[in-house]
Design a protein around this motif. Structure first.
Motif, PDB file in Angstrom:
ATOM      1  N   TYR A   1       0.836  -1.203   0.000  1.00 15.92           N
ATOM      2  CA  TYR A   1       0.000   0.000   0.000  1.00 15.92           C
ATOM      3  C   TYR A   1       0.871   1.254   0.000  1.00 15.92           C
ATOM      4  CZ  TYR A   1      -2.838   3.676   2.215  1.00 15.92           C
ATOM      5  OH  TYR A   1      -3.437   4.858   2.527  1.00 15.92           O
TER       6      TYR A   1
ATOM      7  N   VAL B   1       0.578   4.251  -2.770  1.00 13.52           N
ATOM      8  CA  VAL B   1      -0.385   5.312  -2.507  1.00 13.52           C
ATOM      9  C   VAL B   1       0.188   6.701  -2.796  1.00 13.52           C
ATOM     10  CG1 VAL B   1       0.125   5.707  -0.044  1.00 13.52           C
ATOM     11  CG2 VAL B   1      -2.204   6.014  -0.916  1.00 13.52           C
TER      12      VAL B   1
ATOM     13  N   LEU C   1      -0.264   7.696  -6.406  1.00 10.83           N
ATOM     14  CA  LEU C   1      -1.693   7.788  -6.754  1.00 10.83           C
ATOM     15  C   LEU C   1      -2.284   9.113  -6.274  1.00 10.83           C
ATOM     16  CD1 LEU C   1      -3.270   4.246  -6.184  1.00 10.83           C
ATOM     17  CD2 LEU C   1      -2.665   5.383  -8.327  1.00 10.83           C
ATOM     18  N   VAL C   2      -1.921   9.526  -5.047  1.00  8.31           N
ATOM     19  CA  VAL C   2      -2.469  10.774  -4.519  1.00  8.31           C
ATOM     20  C   VAL C   2      -1.890  11.979  -5.269  1.00  8.31           C
ATOM     21  CG1 VAL C   2      -2.582  12.246  -2.474  1.00  8.31           C
ATOM     22  CG2 VAL C   2      -3.006   9.795  -2.270  1.00  8.31           C
TER      23      VAL C   2
ATOM     24  N   SER D   1      -4.845  15.147 -12.313  1.00  9.38           N
ATOM     25  CA  SER D   1      -6.167  15.002 -12.926  1.00  9.38           C
ATOM     26  C   SER D   1      -7.052  16.200 -12.625  1.00  9.38           C
ATOM     27  CB  SER D   1      -6.861  13.742 -12.405  1.00  9.38           C
ATOM     28  OG  SER D   1      -6.026  12.635 -12.522  1.00  9.38           O
TER      29      SER D   1
ATOM     30  N   SER E   1      -7.669   7.790 -11.855  1.00  9.40           N
ATOM     31  CA  SER E   1      -7.171   7.049 -10.692  1.00  9.40           C
ATOM     32  C   SER E   1      -7.300   5.548 -10.888  1.00  9.40           C
ATOM     33  CB  SER E   1      -7.926   7.471  -9.433  1.00  9.40           C
ATOM     34  OG  SER E   1      -7.731   8.842  -9.199  1.00  9.40           O
TER      35      SER E   1
ATOM     36  N   LEU F   1      -6.061   1.368  -0.757  1.00 14.01           N
ATOM     37  CA  LEU F   1      -5.791   2.461  -1.699  1.00 14.01           C
ATOM     38  C   LEU F   1      -7.090   3.207  -2.008  1.00 14.01           C
ATOM     39  CD1 LEU F   1      -3.409   0.689  -4.257  1.00 14.01           C
ATOM     40  CD2 LEU F   1      -2.775   2.452  -2.614  1.00 14.01           C
TER      41      LEU F   1
ATOM     42  N   THR G   1      -8.296   5.434   0.881  1.00 11.33           N
ATOM     43  CA  THR G   1      -7.537   6.684   0.983  1.00 11.33           C
ATOM     44  C   THR G   1      -7.988   7.686  -0.072  1.00 11.33           C
ATOM     45  OG1 THR G   1      -5.663   5.302   1.622  1.00 11.33           O
ATOM     46  CG2 THR G   1      -5.201   7.618   1.109  1.00 11.33           C
ATOM     47  N   MET G   2      -8.097   7.193  -1.302  1.00  5.92           N
ATOM     48  CA  MET G   2      -8.466   8.062  -2.424  1.00  5.92           C
ATOM     49  C   MET G   2      -9.906   8.566  -2.267  1.00  5.92           C
ATOM     50  SD  MET G   2      -5.770   7.826  -4.467  1.00  5.92           S
ATOM     51  CE  MET G   2      -6.314   8.122  -6.140  1.00  5.92           C
TER      52      MET G   2
ATOM     53  N   MET H   1     -15.060   6.214  -6.410  1.00  2.00           N
ATOM     54  CA  MET H   1     -13.607   6.053  -6.306  1.00  2.00           C
ATOM     55  C   MET H   1     -13.263   4.681  -5.756  1.00  2.00           C
ATOM     56  SD  MET H   1     -10.697   7.374  -6.880  1.00  2.00           S
ATOM     57  CE  MET H   1     -10.153   9.070  -6.733  1.00  2.00           C
TER      58      MET H   1
END
Lengths: 450, 450
Positions: A280, A284, A287-288, A294, B324, B364, B367-368, B392
């Motif tokens: 994870y 992560v 991704l954040v 985006s 994402s 993941l 969190t997103m 998400m």
């Protein structure tokens, strides 16, 4: 040859029976790598006994992964562990020692031979991923004044625990490197000659603080079996052998490969055994970060909300146009990252490559523009087709130029160009694509509406 | 050590003066790889002369890339080319020979020694990327009945043109492989022993039709300097050495790396020198295929046009949510492709890995979802925040599962799992993401409106 399961059954039986003669007979012809595979499959108490009975247990042990070595080390009686560690090659020994728990480390260290203690101290001081951290001190070093027969006698005496005796290093009394000679050259030389007469003095060497990737590249470039590692005063400290270089090359490529998908690099992790939270964490972060990329696209879109509401057909083509820019851009970035990593291109080539890339991008963009304009004509009208063709051309061109430039820029900023991952390039190209597409649409379709 | 430019100037001068003694003196201490680098920078007529004067021109020539070798070969006088080719190692010779133009090939072939003709015929017959295509016939083979001093004498006689004499192969009179012995073992052995007494008979071998990647993996797994290559009747045909294995490993990884960005594999192309149209061809195929992937997203969007028109804020978050899923999916795919390539996971691990991946994806996604719901609340309201959080979660979960499964499915279908490139995964995840997002939005926001 892969070991037959019958052999493994026989071996387990012999170990249970404490039949040492039978064990020796069974494993006589099995090589160390295969024995390590067998060792890994055995239950713990059988492992301990096999390690006790094996003639070269340490060399077999070295073929296990560090995680497997640790698991066994933590359960072995200390005296047996000390003996095992003493017999290992200096580079593998240091790696294992550094990974031991603090208590075990102290306990083992106290019982080691002072010479080995000193060697561990020396090797453990070098930074991760430096030449010092992967080098071995088990090399053959000779004086330049020996005759060929004297040299062969010396090699025979030193040979037993050395990583390689195929490249022999010639040093002066202060351990400064003078030359190198291969065992091939010694075998072929006239017996009356001295080592100094046949040694090579044009030396390819590595520095002890040099990056391991650069060491691996040198070994591969020159096709050497080993590379001598020197300190700033030219003292010979160790060697890095071709098999270590292969491992390094594989590690570094895996690192780049993972980065290409925005996974933080960790070449030694296994998706099968790594803890869930560890996986994870490795994923992560990017991704954040990419969420913010985006968001730029979203802001672009919201800026053009009017033209979208008036021409909802534009939304239909949005993923296609924006996606194509991202795809073309990640192709460019990957080609560039790979070329930089292989040393195929340098910073100074940037302008030249941008020129070439522009030509390729125009061809790609032209093909894609043609295809998408047909779709646009079918679903919309000639004007929509024109908007799509122009946008596609611009988006693919920009995507390629961004993809090609980002690794260069990162390299220039002393960052790893491999961080120009496909997802990062994609999200930058996406935002650019949204703006190009909706800008062109608002000019052309806005005019029509007016 | 890198050559000083002064040395290069001196060398060029000596070549102009036809001063052979001076040339020999200058290059005496320079190794073959560095001499090849020098050779590549010289003008053509100086190249020809240097090749004429160099004592081991063929071994230097082998360090050039195949493209560089071809360029020189096509301009050399045929007699000189024939001599150069005769002196090359058998594997490099065959590669060069196969690449010559048809006319030149015939011309050169006619003038070669019959023994070399035969060797080329043999080696040229094997399929690209097979063990046969990369092996060399320059190995040392001995009879098992020799004593140690006899063996050393034989090695000395055979040594001069062999790729390696550090592993020596023991064969019977029909050339069937009986065992292997290292030069280290010979040097250490009692002089009274025979080769048969000290040779290893548990052999790790490669088959002549085996894939080059599998050969490279064996060499790296066992840390061998060379691997013997046999035909179906156990006849020893050649060896593959560690430096060839390094090249193969690099080639194969580059191939996977390029595929990861949807560039058709072509490990030997250089973005600096490849023709524009060639680069175009390698990239356009996947770009066009991916257009159809993006079309799916477009179709998904057009299906939900009503809900978009009614809630234009949804468009603002579209790139973020959809992106994402694609990013998480390409992370999963890359981890899986790498693990399959390294032999770290097998097909049977699929269910277990899917379970682990689901856990990672839930972390993941959670969190997103948390991050995006805050943004949604700021820009919209609580209901929008809920739509975004649920979408998400679902999109990241689906993205990860798609990314993890696609390489497995390709592998199952006997296709290269590396074709599950980031762009391919992204475009599949994009389409899935659009549908999940707008479906959830239409249910929740649709109810509110009603």
């Amino acid at each position: 040859m892969q070991l037959s399961s019958q052999l493994i059954v026989n071996l387990e039986q012999a170990i249970q029976d404490h039949n040492i003669e039978e064990i020796k007979r069974l494993i006589k012809q099995v090589n160390h790598a295969d024995l390590a595979d067998v060792l890994a499959t055995l239950s713990f108490d059988v492992q301990v006994k096999l390690i006790e009975y094996l003639p070269h247990a340490a060399y077999v042990f070295e073929f296990l992964s560090l995680a497997q070595q640790l698991e066994i080390a933590e359960q072995l009686p200390t005296s047996q562990l000390v003996q095992l560690i003493s017999e290992m090659h200096s580079d593998d020994r240091t790696d294992l020692f550094k990974a031991l728990s603090k208590n075990l480390k102290n306990e083992v260290y106290a019982q080691l031979d002072p010479q080995i203690q000193q060697q561990i101290q020396k090797l453990a001081q070098y930074a991760e991923e430096s030449a010092g951290a992967i080098m071995s001190s088990d090399f053959v070093a000779l004086s330049p004044n020996l005759t060929i027969p004297q040299a062969i006698e010396q090699i025979r005496q030193q040979a037993s625990d050395r990583e390689t005796l195929y490249l022999i290093y010639i040093v002066d009394q202060a351990s400064k490197l003078l030359g190198v000679v291969s065992l091939r050259e010694i075998i072929l030389a006239e017996p009356t000659k001295r080592i100094a007469d046949i040694m090579t003095t044009d030396l390819v060497v590595g520095a002890v603080h040099e990056d391991q990737e650069s060491i691996a590249q040198k070994l591969s470039h020159y096709d050497f079996i080993a590379l001598p590692i020197l300190d700033d005063e030219q003292h010979l400290l160790g060697i890095v052998t071709y098999d270590d270089a292969m491992d390094v090359a594989q590690e570094e490529m895996t690192e780049d490969f993972l980065k290409s998908s925005a996974v933080s690099s960790s070449p030694k992790m296994s998706i099968k055994t790594a803890p869930i939270f560890f996986l994870y964490k490795k994923r992560v972060f990017w991704l954040v970060i990419l969420v913010f990329g985006s968001l730029l696209s979203g802001i672009g879109i919201s800026h053009f909300e009017d033209i979208i509401s008036a021409n909802i057909v534009l939304v239909f083509f949005l993923p296609l146009l924006v996606g194509s820019g991202g795809n073309a851009g990640s192709q460019s970035a990957t080609l560039m990252v790979r070329a930089l990593a292989m040393g195929d291109v340098q910073l100074k080539d940037w302008m030249y490559l941008i020129g070439r890339e522009t030509l390729v991008a125009l061809c790609l963009g032209g093909t894609m523009a043609f295809a998408v304009s047909i779709l646009g004509y079918i679903r919309g009208d000639a004007m929509v087709a024109l908007v799509l063709a122009l946008s596609m051309m611009g988006i693919v061109l920009l995507g390629c130029l961004i993809g090609m430039s980002l690794p260069f820029i990162l390299n220039r900023l002393k960052l790893d160009p491999a961080s120009a991952s496909a997802p990062l390039v994609t999200s930058i190209c996406d935002a650019t694509g949204v703006i190009v597409y909706l800008f062109i649409a608002s000019i052309l379709l806005g005019q029509v509406a007016a």
